[in-house]
Design an enzyme around this catalytic site. Structure first.
Site, PDB file in Angstrom:
ATOM      1  N   SER A 446       0.841  -1.201   0.000  1.00 24.31           N
ATOM      2  CA  SER A 446       0.000   0.000   0.000  1.00 24.31           C
ATOM      3  C   SER A 446       0.878   1.255   0.000  1.00 24.31           C
ATOM      4  CB  SER A 446      -0.949  -0.037   1.209  1.00 24.31           C
ATOM      5  OG  SER A 446      -1.897   0.994   1.151  1.00 24.31           O
ATOM      6  N   ASP A 498      -8.688  -4.305  -6.604  1.00 29.35           N
ATOM      7  CA  ASP A 498      -8.114  -3.424  -5.587  1.00 29.35           C
ATOM      8  C   ASP A 498      -8.360  -1.956  -5.930  1.00 29.35           C
ATOM      9  OD1 ASP A 498      -6.589  -2.082  -3.751  1.00 29.35           O
ATOM     10  OD2 ASP A 498      -4.740  -3.171  -4.155  1.00 29.35           O
TER      11      ASP A 498
END
Length: 664
Positions: A446, A498
């Protein structure tokens, strides 16, 4: 639809948003009225107790008041059900009904006070059942009044007065150019200050310094810019997202063209490279997940983690000089040991220090792969969120590589912080002194994946053989030239749909346009869209085929906005549009297209088998390119596919499957 205008200002609610809450209140009021009517009928003629006369009058007036409220609510709900999101014409009488309903709160409030006084009067000695019913009535009245006040505060728009001013075309026509520009400047400043106050309120628990204040202003400007040109209320966005999800699922269920299937059939050499990279990624994802410390370990081992950490952490701690930041009870470091399987002596440096633009990381020796691993933590605090949201672009100049390239400002500053620690503090020199033959590998998930990527670019000249694995990095990270440059040494791993991997300002603008387009042109009322959408998200089924004004239009016509779409865009003064056009002629766009780093491995769910308490999911991986992630996909898995445990599970599944095939 455009926000409802009452009391001379715009509110963050539409005239078609009263169907569901109004129907719920109507149901409660009907039960309430039937109960009071039954009580009054049963006890009619039996109000001879002390205070009974007042009780008789109280119940009679309450029945009339409830009947009036029920009639007003029925009309409000009925009118709110008419029309569509972009066609509020059939609902033009709703503000008058809303004024009537709000006016009825005044006698209801007075009667609730009277009931409370009557119940608290010690001289009243009527039947206990009657007194209990009155107490329940008083409590119900106060609960509804309190929830109404909370609802008003939620839908209150601090900029409502200014927005309605600029939506009034007649006023704009009478303004001089300089006046219009000055007024719009004031509106923009006010909007920025409102967003800044909201962000400060959300981050009230963290210590705020100059860096925070600069970040608050930058993020507030970003939000102000993004939301300034549309007139959508939150329920419009929810309806748009559910419509997009169903439309997207319909498109995915269509059979693929043969050419599209063939293009995903790579050669054996490419497949071998992919298998090797997937195996390496599965190994290094452990380090990226471990950087989250005890929150990740407890999340993945909810029943045993605390016991294991309490028993094992006390004795395993590196030297004090090797660790920075606080680690109460040694839980962070103990979790890292558990997840990676390393020994405490394998760690060169660990930093739990966390501020805006300064994120935790650790450096460790990986003897299995003969690598010095720099693992950067992802988003886990308010400071990290502020770093994520500092999405302005800035130049990154690299000597002997590229003239310049655009990068994400907040993530680049975080990479600069780690770069200074690694180089200036001699951490990498210390690591290579211990293991000079090892290679350098940088990993992160991330925010950590984005930071690791930019850090790898900065270290590339000094360490030509370095490798970087970025798991679920943010989509708006690097300009095209930098993204192409990183294909030689960075591998990005993305799972499914995602959201974060597709997040960039151009993609968010595209999502906004798609929401406006599909919401404006749907011919169903909003309450039907939301009810059908909730059913679809919870229970599944076939996507609903909502008719829209887009049906039957040719491709050329689809490129032109419909009148319904234009009605959901904020109408700005001509001088403002002219000023913006001039300012954009001589300057680059504020949010240029930014892309994912390196080569991209896209892991998708091929099939799943659900059992009583678990599910077996079969994944498939393939090389992909950045254009696949140029649009945000709406799905219940858009958040879960980003989670580090899901990424690790998918990589382990693929790695084990590959190992099984080799052994066979």
């Amino acid at each position: 639809m455009p926000g409802l205008v009452v009391f001379g200002r715009r509110w963050a609610i539409g005239s078609d948003d009263f169907v569901l809450p109004g129907a719920f209140e109507l149901f409660i009021r009907l039960l309430w009225w039937i109960g009071i009517l039954t009580l009054y009928t049963v006890h009619k003629g039996q109000f001879n107790c002390p205070g009974g006369g007042l009780l008789h009058s109280y119940l009679l007036v309450l029945l009339i008041l409830l009947a009036s409220i029920i009639c007003a609510l029925s009309a409000l709900v009925y009118i709110s059900m008419q029309g569509t999101i972009s066609n509020p014409g059939p609902r033009k009488s709703l503000p008058k009904l809303l004024y009537t309903r709000l006016f009825l709160y005044l006698p209801e409030f007075i009667w609730a006070v009277v009931g409370a006084v009557w119940v608290s009067d010690s001289s009243v000695h009527c039947e206990k059942t009657v007194i209990n019913v009155i107490i329940g009535t008083v409590i119900a009245s106060w609960v509804i009044i309190i929830f109404t006040i909370i609802g008003v505060l939620i839908v209150f728009d601090p900029l409502g007065g200014k927005k309605t001013f600029y939506l009034t075309d007649g006023v704009n026509r009478n303004l001089e150019s300089s006046q219009s520009g000055q007024l719009l400047y004031n509106v923009k400043n006010t909007a920025t200050r409102v967003w800044e106050k909201r962000i400060r309120l959300l981050c009230c628990c963290i210590v705020q310094d100059d860096d925070h204040r600069v970040a608050f202003t930058s993020i507030a400007e970003l939000f102000r810019t993004y939301f300034s040109d549309t007139d959508l209320v939150p329920s419009d966005i929810a309806a748009g997202l559910t419509l997009l999800h169903q439309e997207q699922d319909k498109m995915e269920s269509c059979p693929k063209e043969p050419e599209e299937v063939l293009c995903h059939s790579p050669s054996s050499r490419v497949t071998d490279d992919l298998d090797i990279e997937v195996e390496n990624a599965a190994h290094y994802m452990l380090f990226a997940a471990a950087a989250y410390g005890w929150p990740y370990y407890v999340y993945t081992n909810p029943f045993t983690a605390l016991c294991k950490l309490n028993g094992d952490c006390c004795g395993n701690r590196p030297r004090d000089s090797d660790i920075t930041g606080s680690d109460h009870h040694n839980f962070h470091f103990g979790s890292i040991l558990k997840i990676t399987g390393l020994q405490y002596r394998d760690f060169i440096h660990i930093s739990f220090h966390n501020k805006i633009y300064e994120i935790p990381f650790f450096v460790a020796l990986d003897h299995k792969k003969e690598a010095i691993v720099v693992a950067v933590r992802g988003t886990l605090s308010f400071e990290d969120i502020l770093t994520d949201l500092s999405a302005d672009c800035e130049d990154l100049t690299l000597e002997d590589v590229l003239e310049n390239g655009f990068v994400h400002k907040g993530i680049t500053q975080a990479a600069n912080y780690i770069y200074r620690k690694l180089i200036n503090d001699g951490i990498l020199n210390q690591a290579f002194t211990i293991a000079p033959e090892y290679k350098l590998v940088i990993v992160g998930h991330s925010l950590g994946g984005g930071t690791a990527s930019i850090l790898a670019i900065m270290l590339r000249n000094s360490f030509p053989t370095l490798k970087c694995y970025a798991f679920s990095p943010p989509g708006g990270l690097l300009s095209k030239s930098l993204a192409d440059y990183t294909k030689h040494f960075i591998v990005s791993v993305i799972v499914g749909k995602d959201l974060v991997a597709r997040l960039s300002m151009p993609n968010m603008e595209d999502l906004k346009r798609r929401i406006v387009r599909i919401v404006a042109n749907c011919n169903r009322p909003k309450y039907q869209i939301l009810l059908r959408g909730c059913w679809y998200e919870v229970f599944g089924g076939d996507p609903d085929d909502f008719p829209t004004e887009l049906d039957g239009r040719n491709q050329d016509a689809l490129t032109q906005p419909l009148l319904a779409e234009e009605s959901l865009m904020v109408h700005r003064s001509p001088s403002y549009n002219a000023l913006e056009d001039e300012s954009h002629l001589n300057s680059p766009p504020r949010y240029p297209h930014l892309y994912l780093p390196g080569k991209i491995i896209h892991i998708v769910e091929e099939s799943s088998t659900r059992r009583l308490c678990s599910s077996d999911i079969k994944y498939t991986a393939r090389w992909s390119n950045e254009t696949v992630f140029s649009s945000i996909l709406i799905s219940p898995k858009m958040i879960t596919d980003h989670m580090p445990d899901v990424v690790l599970k998918a990589l382990n599944s693929l790695s084990q499957e590959h190992g099984t095939c080799i052994s066979c």
